[in-house]
Design an enzyme around this catalytic site. Structure first.
Site, PDB file in Angstrom:
ATOM      1  CE1 TYR A 186       0.503  -5.073 -12.862  1.00 22.88           C
ATOM      2  CE2 TYR A 186      -0.469  -2.929 -13.639  1.00 22.88           C
ATOM      3  CZ  TYR A 186       0.632  -3.738 -12.640  1.00 22.88           C
ATOM      4  OH  TYR A 186       1.327  -3.172 -11.680  1.00 22.88           O
ATOM      5  CG  LEU A 208      -5.597   2.891  -0.082  1.00 23.27           C
ATOM      6  CD1 LEU A 208      -7.079   2.982  -0.554  1.00 23.27           C
ATOM      7  CD2 LEU A 208      -5.366   4.064   0.829  1.00 23.27           C
ATOM      8  CB  ILE A 255      -0.735   4.305  -8.619  1.00 22.66           C
ATOM      9  CG1 ILE A 255       0.241   3.380  -8.323  1.00 22.66           C
ATOM     10  CG2 ILE A 255      -0.090   5.339  -9.809  1.00 22.66           C
ATOM     11  CD1 ILE A 255       1.018   2.317  -9.164  1.00 22.66           C
ATOM     12  CB  SER A 307     -11.398   2.453  -7.082  1.00 20.30           C
ATOM     13  OG  SER A 307     -12.804   2.199  -6.756  1.00 20.30           O
ATOM     14  CG  ASN A 317      -9.610   6.577  -3.866  1.00 24.43           C
ATOM     15  OD1 ASN A 317      -9.724   6.615  -2.723  1.00 24.43           O
ATOM     16  ND2 ASN A 317      -9.246   5.293  -4.606  1.00 24.43           N
TER      17      ASN A 317
END
Length: 281
Positions: free
Chosen positions: A56, A194, A232, A235, A244
């Site tokens: 990342y 999600l 995990i 946002s 969340n």
């Protein structure tokens, strides 16, 4: 499981007894220059479990946020992952991640993808086992490992993975893989819980959200939590972060859970671990 009083998030015991908060905060695709701010906001919202990865390219931002937060280290759970192209140099890669995060010990270190075409994941695992034995990692695990990859690791390794982090959401549940993982004492952790937003508009989800006075995201996250899955969500908005996290206090009945489970459609949104071979460089 025990509860964190401030948020109601359960502490889930891994197979070696290490406790992990069942709701964490993911930083996949968070730009490096925004990571510190966003992670600081997540910590302020109440998250104590942060999930990053070498791939990342934002571990340093996570580390800066941890240092700036003033939160005692023992209250935080930090996960990072071994980059695919570094499976052959896992010890060096781990040290680079540890330095970027500014931590003496990593709570959970994962092999990010099996990349079976390389044939290196068992070699990397043995290096991770040594780092674990030396106390540099509190728990080791895998990500994106399918059943055959787990079989290989269980046959050739000496430590059973603590976690298998996989794509898992209502329209892509990987039930057989989750069952196999759990049957060996391997906790299941959902990334893209999600469906990267694709599952939020399902009628079963929106109807339950309306009925419960909750958000669609809270409904799906509560479904995960009821199954004993670690999640995990990600946002960049503080209000959404808190929403969340509040899913930890939402209870769904058996019929509610069945309605969400019925959404299974085999809809993978990420890469297929059977063939994925990107280097992540």
């Amino acid at each position: 499981m025990s509860q964190t009083p401030e948020t109601g998030v359960r502490q889930f015991a891994l197979n070696n007894g290490v406790a992990i908060p069942q709701v964490g905060f993911g930083v996949f695709q968070v730009p490096a220059e925004e990571t510190q701010r966003i992670v600081e906001e997540a910590l302020e919202a109440g998250y104590r479990h942060i999930d990053t990865a070498a791939a990342y390219r934002n571990e340093a931002g996570v580390g800066a946020a941890i240092a700036a937060s003033g939160i005692p280290r023992e209250e935080l759970f930090i996960t990072t992952k071994l980059r695919n192209g570094e499976q052959g140099s896992a010890a060096e890669a781990f040290e680079n991640s540890r330095k970027a995060l500014g931590l003496d010990v990593i709570d959970l270190y994962l092999i990010h993808w099996p990349v079976p075409s390389q044939g290196l994941f068992t070699q990397a695992w043995k290096v991770m086992e040594k780092l674990y034995a030396d106390g540099q990692i509190r728990a080791i695990g895998v990500s994106n490992f399918l059943e055959d990859h787990l079989d290989t690791l269980l046959a050739e390794g000496g430590v059973v993975p603590a976690v298998n982090q996989i794509e898992l959401h209502p329209t892509f549940q990987q039930s057989a893989l989750a069952l196999k993982s759990r049957s060996h004492g391997i906790a299941v952790e959902a990334y893209s819980p999600l469906g990267q937003g694709a599952d939020l508009n399902a009628r079963a989800v929106t109807a339950l959200a309306e009925d419960k006075g909750a958000t669609p995201a809270q409904i799906i996250l509560a479904w995960h939590l009821a199954a004993g899955t670690i999640v995990i969500p990600k946002s960049s908005t503080p209000a959404r972060m808190r929403e969340n996290l509040a899913a930890a206090s939402l209870s769904l009945g058996a019929a509610d859970l069945e309605a969400i489970s019925a959404l299974e459609a085999g809809s993978r949104v990420g890469g297929d671990p059977a063939v994925a071979a990107h280097s992540q460089f």
